[in-house]
Write a protein that holds these residues in place. Sequence first.
Motif, PDB file in Angstrom:
ATOM      1  N   TRP A  43       0.916  -1.312   0.278  1.00 25.56           N
ATOM      2  CA  TRP A  43       0.058  -0.227  -0.168  1.00 25.56           C
ATOM      3  C   TRP A  43       0.657   1.243   0.375  1.00 25.56           C
ATOM      4  O   TRP A  43       0.404   1.951  -0.432  1.00 25.56           O
ATOM      5  N   ASN A  44       2.233   1.000   0.282  1.00 24.30           N
ATOM      6  CA  ASN A  44       2.951   2.928  -0.095  1.00 24.30           C
ATOM      7  C   ASN A  44       3.177   3.597   0.713  1.00 24.30           C
ATOM      8  O   ASN A  44       2.537   4.252   0.761  1.00 24.30           O
ATOM      9  N   GLU A  45       2.080   3.111   2.603  1.00 24.14           N
ATOM     10  CA  GLU A  45       1.346   4.026   2.716  1.00 24.14           C
ATOM     11  C   GLU A  45       3.193   5.285   3.609  1.00 24.14           C
ATOM     12  O   GLU A  45       3.026   4.882   3.396  1.00 24.14           O
ATOM     13  N   ASN A  46       1.881   6.831   3.467  1.00 19.37           N
ATOM     14  CA  ASN A  46       2.647   7.694   3.774  1.00 19.37           C
ATOM     15  C   ASN A  46       2.859   7.492   5.381  1.00 19.37           C
ATOM     16  O   ASN A  46       1.707   7.449   6.547  1.00 19.37           O
ATOM     17  N   PRO A  47       4.468   7.431   5.810  1.00 21.57           N
ATOM     18  CA  PRO A  47       5.118   7.470   6.542  1.00 21.57           C
ATOM     19  C   PRO A  47       4.203   8.129   7.892  1.00 21.57           C
ATOM     20  O   PRO A  47       3.894   8.204   9.145  1.00 21.57           O
ATOM     21  N   GLU A  48       4.146   9.638   7.784  1.00 21.09           N
ATOM     22  CA  GLU A  48       3.606  10.498   8.127  1.00 21.09           C
ATOM     23  C   GLU A  48       2.132  11.378   8.120  1.00 21.09           C
ATOM     24  O   GLU A  48       2.448  12.075   7.436  1.00 21.09           O
ATOM     25  N   PRO A  49       1.249  10.524   7.873  1.00 18.92           N
ATOM     26  CA  PRO A  49      -0.062  10.705   7.420  1.00 18.92           C
ATOM     27  C   PRO A  49      -1.076  11.399   8.581  1.00 18.92           C
ATOM     28  O   PRO A  49      -0.224  12.289   9.797  1.00 18.92           O
ATOM     29  N   GLU A  50      -2.042  12.721   7.638  1.00 20.74           N
ATOM     30  CA  GLU A  50      -2.660  13.522   8.540  1.00 20.74           C
ATOM     31  C   GLU A  50      -3.462  13.017   9.609  1.00 20.74           C
ATOM     32  O   GLU A  50      -4.095  12.030   9.303  1.00 20.74           O
ATOM     33  N   LYS A  51      -3.638  12.989  10.941  1.00 24.81           N
ATOM     34  CA  LYS A  51      -4.448  12.234  11.800  1.00 24.81           C
ATOM     35  C   LYS A  51      -5.580  12.332  11.684  1.00 24.81           C
ATOM     36  O   LYS A  51      -5.874  13.925  11.945  1.00 24.81           O
ATOM     37  N   LYS A  52      -6.804  11.752  11.433  1.00 23.05           N
ATOM     38  CA  LYS A  52      -8.561  12.375  10.918  1.00 23.05           C
ATOM     39  C   LYS A  52      -9.127  11.082  12.229  1.00 23.05           C
ATOM     40  O   LYS A  52      -8.957   9.821  11.814  1.00 23.05           O
ATOM     41  N   THR A  53      -9.653  11.083  13.445  1.00 25.20           N
ATOM     42  CA  THR A  53     -10.397  10.880  13.341  1.00 25.20           C
ATOM     43  C   THR A  53     -11.552   9.849  12.740  1.00 25.20           C
ATOM     44  O   THR A  53     -12.125  10.968  11.472  1.00 25.20           O
ATOM     45  N   PHE A  54     -12.539   8.473  12.918  1.00 22.18           N
ATOM     46  CA  PHE A  54     -13.311   8.389  12.080  1.00 22.18           C
ATOM     47  C   PHE A  54     -14.687   9.257  12.009  1.00 22.18           C
ATOM     48  O   PHE A  54     -15.366   9.227  10.824  1.00 22.18           O
ATOM     49  N   ARG A  55     -14.764  10.262  13.104  1.00 24.52           N
ATOM     50  CA  ARG A  55     -15.884  10.893  13.331  1.00 24.52           C
ATOM     51  C   ARG A  55     -15.156  12.011  12.418  1.00 24.52           C
ATOM     52  O   ARG A  55     -16.073  13.131  11.246  1.00 24.52           O
ATOM     53  N   ASN A  56     -14.110  12.714  12.144  1.00 21.69           N
ATOM     54  CA  ASN A  56     -13.105  13.690  11.110  1.00 21.69           C
ATOM     55  C   ASN A  56     -14.330  13.223   9.825  1.00 21.69           C
ATOM     56  O   ASN A  56     -14.093  14.062   9.114  1.00 21.69           O
ATOM     57  N   LEU A  57     -13.677  12.058   9.478  1.00 21.28           N
ATOM     58  CA  LEU A  57     -13.512  11.830   7.611  1.00 21.28           C
ATOM     59  C   LEU A  57     -15.227  11.318   7.787  1.00 21.28           C
ATOM     60  O   LEU A  57     -15.712  12.059   6.287  1.00 21.28           O
ATOM     61  N   ILE A  58     -16.405  11.256   8.931  1.00 18.60           N
ATOM     62  CA  ILE A  58     -17.472  11.637   8.023  1.00 18.60           C
ATOM     63  C   ILE A  58     -17.977  12.761   7.787  1.00 18.60           C
ATOM     64  O   ILE A  58     -18.528  12.896   7.102  1.00 18.60           O
ATOM     65  N   ASP A  59     -18.204  13.965   8.627  1.00 18.05           N
ATOM     66  CA  ASP A  59     -17.848  14.855   8.729  1.00 18.05           C
ATOM     67  C   ASP A  59     -17.302  15.605   7.741  1.00 18.05           C
ATOM     68  O   ASP A  59     -17.448  16.807   7.022  1.00 18.05           O
ATOM     69  N   GLU A  60     -15.889  14.983   6.773  1.00 17.16           N
ATOM     70  CA  GLU A  60     -16.415  15.796   5.350  1.00 17.16           C
ATOM     71  C   GLU A  60     -16.692  15.708   4.119  1.00 17.16           C
ATOM     72  O   GLU A  60     -17.108  15.919   3.758  1.00 17.16           O
ATOM     73  N   TYR A  61     -17.805  14.749   4.946  1.00 18.04           N
ATOM     74  CA  TYR A  61     -18.539  14.522   3.480  1.00 18.04           C
ATOM     75  C   TYR A  61     -19.884  14.749   3.536  1.00 18.04           C
ATOM     76  O   TYR A  61     -21.341  14.922   2.867  1.00 18.04           O
ATOM     77  N   VAL A  62     -20.998  14.728   5.264  1.00 21.35           N
ATOM     78  CA  VAL A  62     -21.834  15.479   5.558  1.00 21.35           C
ATOM     79  C   VAL A  62     -23.140  16.465   6.016  1.00 21.35           C
ATOM     80  O   VAL A  62     -23.229  16.959   6.120  1.00 21.35           O
ATOM     81  N   TYR A  63     -21.470  17.562   5.660  1.00 23.32           N
ATOM     82  CA  TYR A  63     -21.428  18.816   5.742  1.00 23.32           C
ATOM     83  C   TYR A  63     -22.630  19.587   4.877  1.00 23.32           C
ATOM     84  O   TYR A  63     -23.279  20.071   4.979  1.00 23.32           O
ATOM     85  N   PRO A  64     -22.750  18.811   3.636  1.00 27.16           N
ATOM     86  CA  PRO A  64     -23.794  19.654   3.241  1.00 27.16           C
ATOM     87  C   PRO A  64     -25.149  19.210   3.343  1.00 27.16           C
ATOM     88  O   PRO A  64     -26.174  20.014   3.070  1.00 27.16           O
ATOM     89  N   LEU A  65     -25.139  18.388   4.046  1.00 22.02           N
ATOM     90  CA  LEU A  65     -26.789  17.619   4.825  1.00 22.02           C
ATOM     91  C   LEU A  65     -26.613  18.078   6.406  1.00 22.02           C
ATOM     92  O   LEU A  65     -26.298  16.929   7.355  1.00 22.02           O
TER      93      LEU A  65
END
Length: 398
Positions: free
Chosen positions: A163-185
């Motif tokens: 998967w060649n993951e980023n060694p220093e990824p941006e930290k996001k909670t599951f709730r943060n990830l959901i919020d990125e998509y539901v703000y229009p609703l």
Amino acid sequence: MRSLLKKIFLIYPFIYPIIFAAPAQNYQISLLTCDPGDELYSAFGHSAIRVWEKDSNQDLVFNYGTFDFNTPYFYVKFTQRTLDYMLSISTYERFLYEYNYFQRNVREQVLDLNPEQARQLVQFLQVNYQPENRFYRYDFFYDNCATRIRDAFEAVLGKQLDWNENPEPEKKTFRNLIDEYVYPLPWADFGIDLALGAVIDVDAKEREKQFLPDYMEEAFARAKVVGDGPTRPLVKSSHVVLQFDERQFNMGLFNPYLVWWTLAIGAILLTYFGHKKGRLFKGFDIAFFTALGLLGLLIVLLWFFTFHSQTKYNWNILWAFPGHLFLAFGLLKGTTKPWLKNYCLAALVLANLSLVFWIFGIQSFHPSIVPLLLIVILRTNFLYYNWGKFQVAKRINV
């Protein structure tokens, strides 16, 4: 008509009767990523696998995100997380027709698999499509239309998939990830934060972020195939299949922020005039605490009586508490018994405790509940100090 087509296209599975009956081997495998739609069930996007057999020109899409709307007790099973999703198959043409109709962007990543890897993936999908295998118990975070695809490639490629993951990824909670998509609703956003507990307020690992199609698309773009000749990117080429104008977001006036703050201002004015006039205006409290009590019952139901792992340890119950129904009942009866005053104090403490949980990161609450917490704190404090006094005064005047 549009509602009917949504049901036909997005809910009912398309079953393709014959899958690659000929022993052809010239497969092109692609990951299809579809942008979010306007409804909650489509707000997070979608993923599917395209399998194009070039020699026979059989072009199919394998879709793990379908379910049968005619399932008995559909809504009960959906609420309890006992509803099974399934792998279905449609033609590529029909798949695009659906997303073209609803004007949702579609992107394709053509994968660089050798003939044997492609053949094994098709065989894996064929086995998954058998009637005894095609159904699975859906889990939004850990077992959905995207993670099923990820798991399929991991099962077929094994250690050859890096998967060649980023060694220093941006930290996001599951709730943060959901919020990125539901703000229009906004109301759906409020409802999701109300229903999901503290278990989603933990950082998601890079692999776990792939429950969202956009993040899986990014993961495929980074991934490499190793141990099969020279290391190569998993994605050979990418292109846009369908592209539409960007949707404009307009929250509108009817949203939880404006509604709850309007309610809070009304409660403040009501409390002020109640203090001046020596009145409780308890009709407001009966309605308000009844509503919170019913919300509390819903939280209890989701926490203890469903199979959703994400609704556990939901500390919204500190302010939306089922016991508020007893407070509303006591106010309705006009009792002056000590338990009512003591309960007001307990409700006041619980509401303040929810703020402590929020501040210390035990659970993140929806920002729009601030005015609701203010009302709970204000009205329980007012009732605690004035309920018995105003009732006595009222009896003396009579």
